[in-house]
Design a protein around this motif. Sequence first.
Motif, mmCIF file in Angstrom:
data_model
loop_
_atom_site.group_PDB
_atom_site.id
_atom_site.type_symbol
_atom_site.label_atom_id
_atom_site.label_comp_id
_atom_site.label_asym_id
_atom_site.label_seq_id
_atom_site.Cartn_x
_atom_site.Cartn_y
_atom_site.Cartn_z
ATOM 1 N N GLY A 187 -7.297 9.028 1.431
ATOM 2 C CA GLY A 187 -7.880 9.175 2.758
ATOM 3 C C GLY A 187 -6.876 9.018 3.880
ATOM 4 N N ILE A 188 -5.641 9.419 3.602
ATOM 5 C CA ILE A 188 -4.608 9.380 4.640
ATOM 6 C C ILE A 188 -4.111 10.800 4.879
ATOM 7 N N LYS A 189 -3.441 11.004 5.980
ATOM 8 C CA LYS A 189 -2.957 12.332 6.331
ATOM 9 C C LYS A 189 -1.771 12.716 5.443
ATOM 10 N N TYR A 190 -1.707 13.995 5.118
ATOM 11 C CA TYR A 190 -0.624 14.526 4.283
ATOM 12 C C TYR A 190 0.729 14.191 4.890
ATOM 13 N N TYR A 191 0.887 14.456 6.194
ATOM 14 C CA TYR A 191 2.194 14.254 6.816
ATOM 15 C C TYR A 191 2.593 12.777 6.849
ATOM 16 N N THR A 192 1.618 11.867 6.855
ATOM 17 C CA THR A 192 1.936 10.437 6.810
ATOM 18 C C THR A 192 2.585 10.097 5.474
ATOM 19 N N LEU A 193 1.974 10.543 4.410
ATOM 20 C CA LEU A 193 2.512 10.286 3.077
ATOM 21 C C LEU A 193 3.851 10.992 2.890
ATOM 22 N N ALA A 194 3.968 12.202 3.394
ATOM 23 C CA ALA A 194 5.244 12.933 3.295
ATOM 24 C C ALA A 194 6.341 12.187 4.053
ATOM 25 N N ASP A 195 5.991 11.615 5.198
ATOM 26 C CA ASP A 195 6.964 10.845 5.977
ATOM 27 C C ASP A 195 7.396 9.589 5.218
ATOM 28 N N PHE A 219 0.833 -1.201 0.000
ATOM 29 C CA PHE A 219 0.000 0.000 0.000
ATOM 30 C C PHE A 219 0.871 1.255 0.000
ATOM 31 N N LYS A 220 1.894 1.254 0.834
ATOM 32 C CA LYS A 220 2.771 2.421 0.921
ATOM 33 C C LYS A 220 3.449 2.698 -0.414
ATOM 34 N N LEU A 221 3.931 1.649 -1.054
ATOM 35 C CA LEU A 221 4.604 1.829 -2.337
ATOM 36 C C LEU A 221 3.643 2.354 -3.405
ATOM 37 N N GLN A 222 2.423 1.842 -3.408
ATOM 38 C CA GLN A 222 1.431 2.329 -4.364
ATOM 39 C C GLN A 222 1.055 3.779 -4.065
ATOM 40 N N ALA A 223 0.937 4.110 -2.787
ATOM 41 C CA ALA A 223 0.626 5.493 -2.401
ATOM 42 C C ALA A 223 1.752 6.423 -2.832
ATOM 43 N N LEU A 224 2.994 5.979 -2.690
ATOM 44 C CA LEU A 224 4.130 6.795 -3.102
ATOM 45 C C LEU A 224 4.150 6.981 -4.613
ATOM 46 N N GLU A 225 3.830 5.935 -5.336
ATOM 47 C CA GLU A 225 3.774 6.028 -6.792
ATOM 48 C C GLU A 225 2.707 7.047 -7.219
ATOM 49 N N LEU A 226 1.556 6.976 -6.569
ATOM 50 C CA LEU A 226 0.489 7.927 -6.868
ATOM 51 C C LEU A 226 0.928 9.350 -6.533
ATOM 52 N N SER A 227 1.599 9.509 -5.392
ATOM 53 C CA SER A 227 2.036 10.855 -5.000
ATOM 54 C C SER A 227 3.088 11.402 -5.957
ATOM 55 N N ASP A 228 3.887 10.516 -6.548
ATOM 56 C CA ASP A 228 4.853 10.953 -7.554
ATOM 57 C C ASP A 228 4.127 11.491 -8.790
ATOM 58 N N GLU A 229 2.983 10.889 -9.091
ATOM 59 C CA GLU A 229 2.234 11.273 -10.289
ATOM 60 C C GLU A 229 1.398 12.534 -10.093
ATOM 61 N N ILE A 230 0.676 12.608 -8.962
ATOM 62 C CA ILE A 230 -0.282 13.709 -8.797
ATOM 63 C C ILE A 230 0.041 14.656 -7.646
ATOM 64 N N GLY A 231 1.090 14.377 -6.915
ATOM 65 C CA GLY A 231 1.464 15.228 -5.790
ATOM 66 C C GLY A 231 1.028 14.639 -4.458
ATOM 67 N N VAL A 232 1.726 15.053 -3.424
ATOM 68 C CA VAL A 232 1.497 14.487 -2.089
ATOM 69 C C VAL A 232 0.108 14.834 -1.566
ATOM 70 N N LYS A 233 -0.269 16.097 -1.641
ATOM 71 C CA LYS A 233 -1.567 16.509 -1.093
ATOM 72 C C LYS A 233 -2.716 15.811 -1.803
ATOM 73 N N ALA A 234 -2.695 15.798 -3.129
ATOM 74 C CA ALA A 234 -3.776 15.173 -3.894
ATOM 75 C C ALA A 234 -3.845 13.669 -3.622
ATOM 76 N N ALA A 235 -2.684 13.027 -3.543
ATOM 77 C CA ALA A 235 -2.660 11.585 -3.285
ATOM 78 C C ALA A 235 -3.188 11.284 -1.881
ATOM 79 N N ALA A 236 -2.769 12.067 -0.902
ATOM 80 C CA ALA A 236 -3.237 11.859 0.473
ATOM 81 C C ALA A 236 -4.749 12.031 0.557
ATOM 82 N N ASP A 237 -5.263 13.071 -0.095
ATOM 83 C CA ASP A 237 -6.713 13.297 -0.106
ATOM 84 C C ASP A 237 -7.439 12.144 -0.784
ATOM 85 N N GLN A 238 -6.925 11.697 -1.910
ATOM 86 C CA GLN A 238 -7.567 10.620 -2.664
ATOM 87 C C GLN A 238 -7.560 9.309 -1.885
#
Length: 96
Positions: free
Chosen positions: A28-36, A7-26
Amino acid sequence: MQYDKEFKLQALELSDEIGVKAAADQLGIKYYTLADWRRQRKARGEEAFVGSGNKMMPLSEKDRRIKELEEELRETKRANDILKEALGFFAQSRKK
């Protein structure tokens, strides 16, 4: 909440594509969690997330099948209990 490595790797891949904030919102996880997670990936590379997310580890095919069969057994037992109650009810009404 704990997330498995996949899940983390897929979330990171998504954040690489659309940005951290948009991926976190999509997701349903906290921005700072994904940034970490991104910081961990940058610092550790392939070694990131080793041993994390034990509660959400993917099940093996055998374990998944066992879980399905256990659920099916629970449902069958519930159905049998309902049928037994109905049988008792109708048996009582026939005696009257």
